[in-house]
Design a protein around this motif. Sequence first.
Motif, PDB file in Angstrom:
ATOM      1  N   SER A  83       0.831  -1.207   0.000  1.00 11.32           N
ATOM      2  CA  SER A  83       0.000   0.000   0.000  1.00 11.32           C
ATOM      3  C   SER A  83       0.867   1.259   0.000  1.00 11.32           C
ATOM      4  N   TYR A  84       2.017   1.215   0.676  1.00 12.02           N
ATOM      5  CA  TYR A  84       2.894   2.389   0.713  1.00 12.02           C
ATOM      6  C   TYR A  84       3.398   2.718  -0.692  1.00 12.02           C
ATOM      7  N   GLU A  85       3.805   1.689  -1.435  1.00 14.02           N
ATOM      8  CA  GLU A  85       4.333   1.918  -2.787  1.00 14.02           C
ATOM      9  C   GLU A  85       3.235   2.385  -3.741  1.00 14.02           C
ATOM     10  N   SER A 114       5.381   5.211 -15.870  1.00 13.33           N
ATOM     11  CA  SER A 114       5.635   5.646 -17.251  1.00 13.33           C
ATOM     12  C   SER A 114       6.613   4.722 -17.967  1.00 13.33           C
ATOM     13  N   GLY A 115       7.488   4.065 -17.215  1.00 15.84           N
ATOM     14  CA  GLY A 115       8.475   3.186 -17.835  1.00 15.84           C
ATOM     15  C   GLY A 115       9.536   3.914 -18.639  1.00 15.84           C
ATOM     16  N   SER A 116       9.676   5.238 -18.444  1.00 19.38           N
ATOM     17  CA  SER A 116      10.617   6.002 -19.252  1.00 19.38           C
ATOM     18  C   SER A 116      12.069   5.657 -18.952  1.00 19.38           C
ATOM     19  N   GLY A 178       5.457   0.339 -13.322  1.00 21.52           N
ATOM     20  CA  GLY A 178       4.459   0.205 -12.265  1.00 21.52           C
ATOM     21  C   GLY A 178       4.588  -1.047 -11.434  1.00 21.52           C
ATOM     22  N   SER A 179       5.759  -1.709 -11.469  1.00 21.95           N
ATOM     23  CA  SER A 179       5.939  -2.993 -10.779  1.00 21.95           C
ATOM     24  C   SER A 179       6.948  -2.878  -9.648  1.00 21.95           C
ATOM     25  N   THR A 190       5.428  -7.922  -9.008  1.00 22.45           N
ATOM     26  CA  THR A 190       4.026  -7.623  -8.718  1.00 22.45           C
ATOM     27  C   THR A 190       3.660  -6.291  -9.362  1.00 22.45           C
ATOM     28  N   LEU A 191       2.596  -6.286 -10.151  1.00 21.40           N
ATOM     29  CA  LEU A 191       2.113  -5.050 -10.764  1.00 21.40           C
ATOM     30  C   LEU A 191       1.338  -4.246  -9.720  1.00 21.40           C
ATOM     31  N   LEU A 192       1.832  -3.073  -9.390  1.00 23.25           N
ATOM     32  CA  LEU A 192       1.137  -2.193  -8.443  1.00 23.25           C
ATOM     33  C   LEU A 192       0.277  -1.164  -9.160  1.00 23.25           C
TER      34      LEU A 192
END
Length: 592
Positions: A83-85, A114-116, A178-179, A190-192
């Motif tokens: 939850s923190y992340e 964004s994965g930039s 986002g992981s 884990t995808l957050l």
Amino acid sequence: MGDYLIVGEKAGSQASGARSTSLRDQCRAQGFTVQSLGPRSWLAARGPRPLKTLTVGAWTLVGDVLNRNHRQLDPASDLEPHSYEKKLFSRFWGRFVGVRLRGEALDAVLRDPSGSLECVTWHDDDLVLVGSDIPGWITPTLPPQTRIDFNRVGLALADPIRVWSDLLLEGPRVVLPGSILALPAEDPATLLWRPDTFAHQSDRWDMAPAAAADLIAKAIDEAVAGLASLSRSLGCEVSGGLDSSVVAASLTIAAKDKVRLWLNAWGDDTGADERRYVADLGLQLGMAPTHVPRAQASLSEADLLSMSQGVRPGLNAMDWAYDAAWAAQWQAAGVDAVMTGKGGDSVLIQAATADVFTDRFRSQGWRSILSPDLPGLARLNQRSVWSLIDEARRKSGTRLAGGEAAPGWALTTATREELGPAHPWLSSDAASGPAKTHQIAGIASGVSFSAPSRQTAVVDVFHPLLAQPVVEAALSLSPAQLTLGAKDRGLVRLAFANRLPPSITHRRSKGDMTAFYGRLLAASLPVLRPWLLDGRLAREGLLDVAALEQALKPEVLLWRGGFGEIMIAAALEGWVRVWADRLSQAAKTLTA
């Protein structure tokens, strides 16, 4: 933005300290600046602009971290895992990776949505490594079992979005946008952050167009202003199309005084020359664009090898002559960062196709046929209203993968079912309609624009329409809202109607580079034909050589195009050759 390498020593390993010191010396020899992250871990970075670090709780964030103006909180309980992340992703945005220490050891890594900034990780008995790339000089640190996975290569050839999902190497692991991934990497990440979390909000059909337009405009302004704040001197692409014009309009408000060069490239063909639209934009925004002829040059084998030196195939470096020419333009102007409009086609939904109504039908059922937009959408697609309804009814219960049709000459020995969805964001449990699925697939592919190229080697390249604030805002709106029912990118046209000239907001055509690229490929056939027809992909049985030979004829290229498909195959061929040689050399080094 530059490259980074994070190295952590494993507890209890006697050799880890010596190996870490040796690797640190190698980094310095390669031009990296090294800083400590803890007693047994360190960060090395290099590039056009130094990477910054920020401590947030237990996390050290590496890269560009910006505060959100409007937070999009997932209503998750504080008791839920990570939850923190998740809150971190709602509080900050930008282009960063994060590492967490437990004691003195690297414990976990995360990557912003964004994965930039690329993020791959690998480990052995002594060290844990996290980096933006795996250059040749560091390849000996890879696990001995590292190899090219030709099943993945074949599927990437047929569906290029897979290039930006899992690596085409077996051994190192990628951390998807986002992981979060526990280190050393043994279990799946884990995808957050998932697009469908925001896409599920697009069932809100009651938002008025003016309110939706305001939402999009504020998100774009936030992204442009935030990214502009990271640079001292800016350049801006102005193609004459809607997306780059929207970014330019926002940039003139946020940081016009920082812009040293507004750059437009034009081609010889009518469809490739958009200078008249750029001139209108210049008058509207009070800026003076610079027009240059679009660079063109035939390919060499050295070009094909140079574009795919990274951990992924060089799909962002396929327009080799243009890339080199613009890198020189930015350098000559003293620019350290560049704004583009790339990604807008997907994020803002360029094409108001029949799928827009299918998405509405999936959400609203039969009452969707009462939509006042339906007749206009049917006329735009040169279809009858009843054919759109019938198509929507037939598609409404299906799950969609979001991949494009494969070229006829692309073969693979594995099936999509065997290797799963093209991207985890397109998994079968993310049941969106076809228009929303296509939007999500475009966002997943959007990380390609931040991949290495000749431009990214000399300047920071920003793509604000692919930034998290814009992506989340656009995902939360339905395709019908984004197209105003029957207009490509209709909502953003409405949102920027007062900032852009009518010639651009009312424009329905796009620049057409088909003939231009057809000529470039035709001129490169003496190199391309043996490169592909006699190459490694063909020997692995991943190309239908007879069909490809027909596609690689001058008359076919000039009339049918196919630049993208052929250049993707050429880039994959180059990547396979580079990595086959790299892994062979690493094996020799380890056995010497």
